[in-house]
Design a protein around this motif. Structure first.
Motif, PDB file in Angstrom:
ATOM      1  N   LEU A 164      -3.755   1.176   7.368  1.00  0.00           N
ATOM      2  CA  LEU A 164      -3.859  -0.318   6.899  1.00  0.00           C
ATOM      3  C   LEU A 164      -3.575  -0.489   5.241  1.00  0.00           C
ATOM      4  O   LEU A 164      -3.136  -1.511   4.883  1.00  0.00           O
ATOM      5  CB  LEU A 164      -5.385  -0.543   6.975  1.00  0.00           C
ATOM      6  CG  LEU A 164      -5.893  -0.785   8.254  1.00  0.00           C
ATOM      7  CD1 LEU A 164      -7.297  -0.921   8.335  1.00  0.00           C
ATOM      8  CD2 LEU A 164      -5.366  -2.249   8.828  1.00  0.00           C
ATOM      9  N   ALA A 165      -3.755   0.662   4.530  1.00  0.00           N
ATOM     10  CA  ALA A 165      -3.384   0.653   3.167  1.00  0.00           C
ATOM     11  C   ALA A 165      -2.148   0.423   3.021  1.00  0.00           C
ATOM     12  O   ALA A 165      -1.385  -0.343   2.026  1.00  0.00           O
ATOM     13  CB  ALA A 165      -4.014   1.804   2.304  1.00  0.00           C
ATOM     14  N   GLY A 166      -1.304   1.277   3.734  1.00  0.00           N
ATOM     15  CA  GLY A 166       0.182   1.354   3.634  1.00  0.00           C
ATOM     16  C   GLY A 166       0.743  -0.025   3.998  1.00  0.00           C
ATOM     17  O   GLY A 166       1.878  -0.519   3.582  1.00  0.00           O
ATOM     18  N   LEU A 167       0.181  -0.633   4.996  1.00  0.00           N
ATOM     19  CA  LEU A 167       0.664  -1.910   5.562  1.00  0.00           C
ATOM     20  C   LEU A 167       0.326  -2.936   4.452  1.00  0.00           C
ATOM     21  O   LEU A 167       1.324  -3.892   4.293  1.00  0.00           O
ATOM     22  CB  LEU A 167      -0.209  -2.204   6.957  1.00  0.00           C
ATOM     23  CG  LEU A 167       0.354  -3.506   7.671  1.00  0.00           C
ATOM     24  CD1 LEU A 167       1.860  -3.481   7.873  1.00  0.00           C
ATOM     25  CD2 LEU A 167      -0.756  -3.650   8.836  1.00  0.00           C
ATOM     26  N   LEU A 168      -0.635  -2.922   3.744  1.00  0.00           N
ATOM     27  CA  LEU A 168      -1.198  -3.887   2.673  1.00  0.00           C
ATOM     28  C   LEU A 168       0.026  -3.869   1.712  1.00  0.00           C
ATOM     29  O   LEU A 168       0.421  -4.731   1.172  1.00  0.00           O
ATOM     30  CB  LEU A 168      -2.489  -3.545   2.153  1.00  0.00           C
ATOM     31  CG  LEU A 168      -3.040  -4.381   0.937  1.00  0.00           C
ATOM     32  CD1 LEU A 168      -3.075  -5.913   1.242  1.00  0.00           C
ATOM     33  CD2 LEU A 168      -4.340  -3.881   0.332  1.00  0.00           C
ATOM     34  N   VAL A 169       0.177  -2.462   1.214  1.00  0.00           N
ATOM     35  CA  VAL A 169       1.114  -2.313   0.015  1.00  0.00           C
ATOM     36  C   VAL A 169       2.629  -2.917   0.476  1.00  0.00           C
ATOM     37  O   VAL A 169       3.363  -3.704  -0.326  1.00  0.00           O
ATOM     38  CB  VAL A 169       1.320  -0.742  -0.367  1.00  0.00           C
ATOM     39  CG1 VAL A 169       2.411  -0.605  -1.133  1.00  0.00           C
ATOM     40  CG2 VAL A 169      -0.027  -0.365  -1.026  1.00  0.00           C
ATOM     41  N   THR A 170       2.963  -2.615   1.646  1.00  0.00           N
ATOM     42  CA  THR A 170       4.322  -3.112   2.140  1.00  0.00           C
ATOM     43  C   THR A 170       4.604  -4.540   2.393  1.00  0.00           C
ATOM     44  O   THR A 170       5.478  -5.052   1.919  1.00  0.00           O
ATOM     45  CB  THR A 170       4.605  -2.293   3.500  1.00  0.00           C
ATOM     46  OG1 THR A 170       4.284  -0.934   3.206  1.00  0.00           O
ATOM     47  CG2 THR A 170       5.886  -2.615   3.972  1.00  0.00           C
ATOM     48  N   ARG A 171       3.511  -4.840   2.890  1.00  0.00           N
ATOM     49  CA  ARG A 171       3.734  -6.662   3.520  1.00  0.00           C
ATOM     50  C   ARG A 171       3.261  -7.520   2.191  1.00  0.00           C
ATOM     51  O   ARG A 171       3.770  -8.422   2.034  1.00  0.00           O
ATOM     52  CB  ARG A 171       2.403  -6.691   4.376  1.00  0.00           C
ATOM     53  CG  ARG A 171       2.540  -8.195   4.924  1.00  0.00           C
ATOM     54  CD  ARG A 171       1.935  -8.554   6.109  1.00  0.00           C
ATOM     55  NE  ARG A 171       1.695  -9.754   6.851  1.00  0.00           N
ATOM     56  CZ  ARG A 171       2.460 -10.113   7.746  1.00  0.00           C
ATOM     57  NH1 ARG A 171       3.332  -9.546   8.158  1.00  0.00           N
ATOM     58  NH2 ARG A 171       2.489 -11.583   7.996  1.00  0.00           N
ATOM     59  N   LYS A 172       2.044  -7.226   1.146  1.00  0.00           N
ATOM     60  CA  LYS A 172       1.698  -7.761   0.425  1.00  0.00           C
ATOM     61  C   LYS A 172       1.777  -7.789  -1.099  1.00  0.00           C
ATOM     62  O   LYS A 172       1.828  -8.792  -2.051  1.00  0.00           O
ATOM     63  CB  LYS A 172       0.234  -8.160   0.466  1.00  0.00           C
ATOM     64  CG  LYS A 172      -0.269  -8.499   1.980  1.00  0.00           C
ATOM     65  CD  LYS A 172       0.190  -9.776   2.430  1.00  0.00           C
ATOM     66  CE  LYS A 172      -0.181 -11.097   1.827  1.00  0.00           C
ATOM     67  NZ  LYS A 172       0.224 -12.361   2.672  1.00  0.00           N
ATOM     68  N   LEU A 173       2.150  -6.592  -1.281  1.00  0.00           N
ATOM     69  CA  LEU A 173       2.467  -5.958  -2.711  1.00  0.00           C
ATOM     70  C   LEU A 173       3.980  -5.791  -2.927  1.00  0.00           C
ATOM     71  O   LEU A 173       4.517  -6.337  -3.945  1.00  0.00           O
ATOM     72  CB  LEU A 173       1.620  -4.893  -3.160  1.00  0.00           C
ATOM     73  CG  LEU A 173       0.150  -4.999  -2.991  1.00  0.00           C
ATOM     74  CD1 LEU A 173      -0.406  -3.537  -3.626  1.00  0.00           C
ATOM     75  CD2 LEU A 173      -0.314  -6.155  -3.681  1.00  0.00           C
ATOM     76  N   LEU A 174       4.599  -5.185  -2.008  1.00  0.00           N
ATOM     77  CA  LEU A 174       6.078  -5.022  -2.363  1.00  0.00           C
ATOM     78  C   LEU A 174       7.044  -5.978  -1.596  1.00  0.00           C
ATOM     79  O   LEU A 174       8.356  -6.174  -1.914  1.00  0.00           O
ATOM     80  CB  LEU A 174       6.425  -3.527  -1.657  1.00  0.00           C
ATOM     81  CG  LEU A 174       5.716  -2.259  -2.382  1.00  0.00           C
ATOM     82  CD1 LEU A 174       6.238  -1.122  -1.585  1.00  0.00           C
ATOM     83  CD2 LEU A 174       6.177  -2.184  -3.782  1.00  0.00           C
TER      84      LEU A 174
END
Length: 200
Positions: A160-170
């Motif tokens: 989930l953390a990786g998905l958050l970074v990929t979708r919403k931060l990067l």
């Protein structure tokens, strides 16, 4: 002196001062001993207020924790959906529920709050939030064979953390623009393996 529901305890110079004193004390206490071991009474003592005032301003201990982390949404909004899901649908349900919140109007402040939390010099609050609020019930449900619940839930949290970074931060496409349902179908099975599959 009993103050009951009266917001003016006389111990602080004003309502906002009392509220901030409670929040400051709560952040310290939650970081020191975690959510489960921190009591409303100990937080009130640290803030030099009556415990009734803590309940008056924030309600339950979980609501106080949410306020201390400056989260714009009650985690129970997501957790209730996950709790209602059948065990074999946990992965997709969690992705669907979490990403829907990220993409909603509260998504921007929610992501900002998590970014601040994770960037903190002291990760204790973030760790307590994940292990004692977000993952606690899931951990118990997926603890098969016994003793694997923590490992399974933390593996899912890493996804989930990786998905958050990929979708919403990067904002990396196609993940950044993928519809929620498509994302749930694509990533959900990975979470499901973490929850109920063979980890060997």
């Amino acid at each position: 002196m009993s103050v009951g529901g009266n917001a003016r305890s006389g111990r602080r110079p004003g309502r906002s001062g009392t509220r901030e004193a409670i929040l400051d004390a709560a952040r310290v206490r939650f970081a020191e001993v975690g959510f489960d071991r921190a009591s409303i009474r100990s937080i009130a003592t640290a803030a030099s207020v009556d415990p009734a005032l803590v309940h008056h301003y924030f309600g339950t201990k979980q609501e106080l924790f949410t306020a201390a982390l400056e989260l714009p949404i009650d985690p129970n909004v997501v957790l209730a959906q996950v709790a209602a899901a059948p065990l074999d649908e946990l992965g997709e349900t969690l992705i669907r529920a979490v990403v829907t919140v990220w993409d909603s109007p509260v998504g921007v402040p929610a992501v900002a709050a998590f970014r601040t939390l994770l960037a903190s010099a002291d990760p204790a609050l973030a760790r307590s939030f994940l292990l004692e609020i977000v993952l606690k019930d899931v951990r118990a449900r997926v603890d098969s064979p016994p003793g694997t619940g923590l490992k399974r839930s933390v593996l899912a949290a890493s996804q989930l953390a990786g998905l958050l970074v990929t979708r919403k931060l990067l904002h990396l496409d196609p993940i950044a623009s993928m519809p929620v349902e498509e994302l749930a179908k694509a990533v959900g099975p990975t979470l499901q393996r973490y929850f109920t599959g063979d980890l060997g």
